[in-house]
Design an enzyme around this catalytic site. Structure first.
Site, PDB file in Angstrom:
ATOM      1  N   PRO A  10      21.813 -35.523  -8.362  1.00 19.04           N
ATOM      2  CA  PRO A  10      22.923 -35.057  -9.182  1.00 19.04           C
ATOM      3  C   PRO A  10      24.304 -35.420  -8.636  1.00 19.04           C
ATOM      4  CG  PRO A  10      21.846 -33.214  -8.069  1.00 19.04           C
ATOM      5  CD  PRO A  10      20.973 -34.423  -7.878  1.00 19.04           C
ATOM      6  N   ASN A  11      25.162 -35.762  -9.589  1.00 20.12           N
ATOM      7  CA  ASN A  11      26.579 -36.078  -9.359  1.00 20.12           C
ATOM      8  C   ASN A  11      26.803 -37.431  -8.701  1.00 20.12           C
ATOM      9  OD1 ASN A  11      27.705 -33.560 -10.408  1.00 20.12           O
ATOM     10  ND2 ASN A  11      26.680 -32.614  -8.669  1.00 20.12           N
ATOM     11  N   ARG A  18      34.456 -39.282  -7.844  1.00 18.86           N
ATOM     12  CA  ARG A  18      34.141 -37.980  -7.278  1.00 18.86           C
ATOM     13  C   ARG A  18      34.586 -37.887  -5.812  1.00 18.86           C
ATOM     14  NH1 ARG A  18      28.146 -36.387  -5.220  1.00 18.86           N
ATOM     15  NH2 ARG A  18      28.660 -34.222  -4.869  1.00 18.86           N
ATOM     16  N   TYR A  23      33.402 -39.457  -0.394  1.00 21.48           N
ATOM     17  CA  TYR A  23      32.318 -40.374  -0.774  1.00 21.48           C
ATOM     18  C   TYR A  23      32.753 -41.836  -0.932  1.00 21.48           C
ATOM     19  CZ  TYR A  23      29.941 -35.976  -1.638  1.00 21.48           C
ATOM     20  OH  TYR A  23      29.391 -34.724  -1.489  1.00 21.48           O
ATOM     21  N   ASN A  74      18.444 -39.768  -2.105  1.00 19.31           N
ATOM     22  CA  ASN A  74      19.593 -38.907  -1.844  1.00 19.31           C
ATOM     23  C   ASN A  74      19.514 -37.801  -2.894  1.00 19.31           C
ATOM     24  OD1 ASN A  74      22.008 -37.587  -1.641  1.00 19.31           O
ATOM     25  ND2 ASN A  74      23.261 -39.436  -1.480  1.00 19.31           N
ATOM     26  N   ALA A  77      23.030 -32.273  -4.012  1.00 21.25           N
ATOM     27  CA  ALA A  77      23.040 -30.853  -3.631  1.00 21.25           C
ATOM     28  C   ALA A  77      21.642 -30.230  -3.647  1.00 21.25           C
ATOM     29  CB  ALA A  77      23.978 -30.071  -4.545  1.00 21.25           C
ATOM     30  N   HIS A  80      19.861 -29.037  -0.425  1.00 22.74           N
ATOM     31  CA  HIS A  80      20.103 -27.784   0.283  1.00 22.74           C
ATOM     32  C   HIS A  80      19.302 -26.602  -0.255  1.00 22.74           C
ATOM     33  CE1 HIS A  80      23.149 -30.360   1.880  1.00 22.74           C
ATOM     34  NE2 HIS A  80      23.775 -30.428   0.719  1.00 22.74           N
ATOM     35  N   ASP A  87       8.518 -30.052  -2.040  1.00 22.27           N
ATOM     36  CA  ASP A  87       7.073 -30.034  -2.282  1.00 22.27           C
ATOM     37  C   ASP A  87       6.605 -31.339  -2.929  1.00 22.27           C
ATOM     38  OD1 ASP A  87       6.838 -27.547  -1.163  1.00 22.27           O
ATOM     39  OD2 ASP A  87       6.545 -26.469  -3.053  1.00 22.27           O
ATOM     40  N   GLU A  98      15.405 -39.856   3.621  1.00 21.36           N
ATOM     41  CA  GLU A  98      16.504 -39.123   2.982  1.00 21.36           C
ATOM     42  C   GLU A  98      17.832 -39.688   3.468  1.00 21.36           C
ATOM     43  OE1 GLU A  98      16.118 -34.842   2.574  1.00 21.36           O
ATOM     44  OE2 GLU A  98      18.149 -34.638   3.377  1.00 21.36           O
ATOM     45  N   LEU A 101      25.441 -39.941   1.943  1.00 25.23           N
ATOM     46  CA  LEU A 101      26.626 -40.772   2.165  1.00 25.23           C
ATOM     47  C   LEU A 101      27.537 -40.138   3.213  1.00 25.23           C
ATOM     48  CD1 LEU A 101      27.242 -41.331  -1.611  1.00 25.23           C
ATOM     49  CD2 LEU A 101      26.796 -43.187   0.009  1.00 25.23           C
ATOM     50  N   SER A 102      27.743 -38.831   3.065  1.00 20.57           N
ATOM     51  CA  SER A 102      28.633 -38.123   3.985  1.00 20.57           C
ATOM     52  C   SER A 102      27.816 -37.542   5.132  1.00 20.57           C
ATOM     53  CB  SER A 102      29.354 -36.993   3.234  1.00 20.57           C
ATOM     54  OG  SER A 102      28.417 -36.029   2.779  1.00 20.57           O
ATOM     55  N   ARG A 107      30.365 -30.843   7.435  1.00 21.21           N
ATOM     56  CA  ARG A 107      30.964 -30.264   6.222  1.00 21.21           C
ATOM     57  C   ARG A 107      30.665 -28.761   6.131  1.00 21.21           C
ATOM     58  NH1 ARG A 107      29.661 -33.884   1.243  1.00 21.21           N
ATOM     59  NH2 ARG A 107      31.326 -32.564   0.397  1.00 21.21           N
ATOM     60  N   ARG A 111      25.836 -27.063   3.631  1.00 18.57           N
ATOM     61  CA  ARG A 111      25.301 -28.434   3.609  1.00 18.57           C
ATOM     62  C   ARG A 111      24.558 -28.796   4.900  1.00 18.57           C
ATOM     63  NH1 ARG A 111      27.980 -30.683  -0.944  1.00 18.57           N
ATOM     64  NH2 ARG A 111      30.015 -29.742  -1.184  1.00 18.57           N
TER      65      ARG A 111
HETATM   66  C1  DQA Z   1      25.412 -35.786  -0.555  1.00 23.50           C
HETATM   67  C2  DQA Z   1      25.756 -34.508   0.240  1.00 23.50           C
HETATM   68  C3  DQA Z   1      25.441 -33.264  -0.564  1.00 23.50           C
HETATM   69  O1  DQA Z   1      25.785 -32.101   0.166  1.00 23.50           O
HETATM   70  C4  DQA Z   1      26.217 -33.265  -1.853  1.00 23.50           C
HETATM   71  O2  DQA Z   1      25.869 -32.146  -2.644  1.00 23.50           O
HETATM   72  C5  DQA Z   1      26.067 -34.528  -2.623  1.00 23.50           C
HETATM   73  C6  DQA Z   1      26.097 -35.793  -1.904  1.00 23.50           C
HETATM   74  C7  DQA Z   1      25.834 -37.061   0.210  1.00 23.50           C
HETATM   75  O3  DQA Z   1      25.376 -38.118  -0.168  1.00 23.50           O
HETATM   76  O4  DQA Z   1      26.653 -36.985   1.135  1.00 23.50           O
HETATM   77  O5  DQA Z   1      26.011 -34.531  -3.847  1.00 23.50           O
HETATM   78  O6  DQA Z   1      24.009 -35.834  -0.751  1.00 23.50           O
END
Ligand code: DQA
Length: 143
Positions: A10-11, A18, A23, A74, A77, A80, A87, A98, A101-102, A107, A111
């Site tokens: 997501p996102n 964003r 990022y 990746n 969120a 977390h 599972d 896994e 990016l950050s 953070r 996270r």
């Molecule tokens: C993320 C880190 C997550 O905490 C965050 O919710 C993301 C991006 C990253 O790639 O740094 O959406 O997975």
């Protein structure tokens, strides 16, 4: 030809707009192009998918062993708190790396914990787009 699946959660479709301070300014399309270029140069196939929906990500993980030798994920969120994605990763026999990016450890406290990482073969954080390339490089060497 070896095939790997790259799943962005997501996102991550909003990369580029964003929180660019965290990022970067590269878009999801830029990331996927970098991955394709690397795959071409190393003669393997990387299929890239993205979804904002947990169930869709779980379905992709379940189906992955039919077509892929490994995955890079990746989970955004979901990392977390999604025991369902954890599972799903634990239910398949192919390795998943896994990637974040950050650097999630520098953070917000929420996270710092990944509930999905224990079901992954490894985790790469804080290296931006390169993290995906290193993860694929590792999977390639494992084959
Ligand atoms: C993320 C880190 C997550 O905490 C965050 O919710 C993301 C991006 C990253 O790639 O740094 O959406 O997975």
């Amino acid at each position: 030809m070896k095939r790997f699946l790259v799943i962005n959660g997501p996102n991550l479709n909003a990369l580029g707009q964003r929180e660019p301070g965290i990022y970067g300014t590269g878009t999801l399309n830029d990331l996927e192009n970098d991955i394709k270029q690397f795959a071409d140069s190393r003669h393997f196939q990387a299929d890239c998918v993205q979804s904002n929906y947990e169930g869709q990500i779980i379905d992709w993980i379940h189906d992955a062993p039919r077509n892929y030798a490994g995955m890079v994920i990746n989970p955004g969120a979901f990392t977390h708190y999604s025991y369902a994605i954890r599972d799903a990763l634990a239910s398949v026999h192919i390795p998943a790396i896994e990637v974040h990016l950050s650097n999630i450890h520098t953070r917000e406290a929420f996270r710092h914990r990944s509930v999905t990482a224990p079901a992954a073969a490894g985790q790469i954080v804080g290296l931006g787009f390169k993290g995906y390339i290193y993860a694929l490089s590792f999977l390639l060497e494992q084959q």
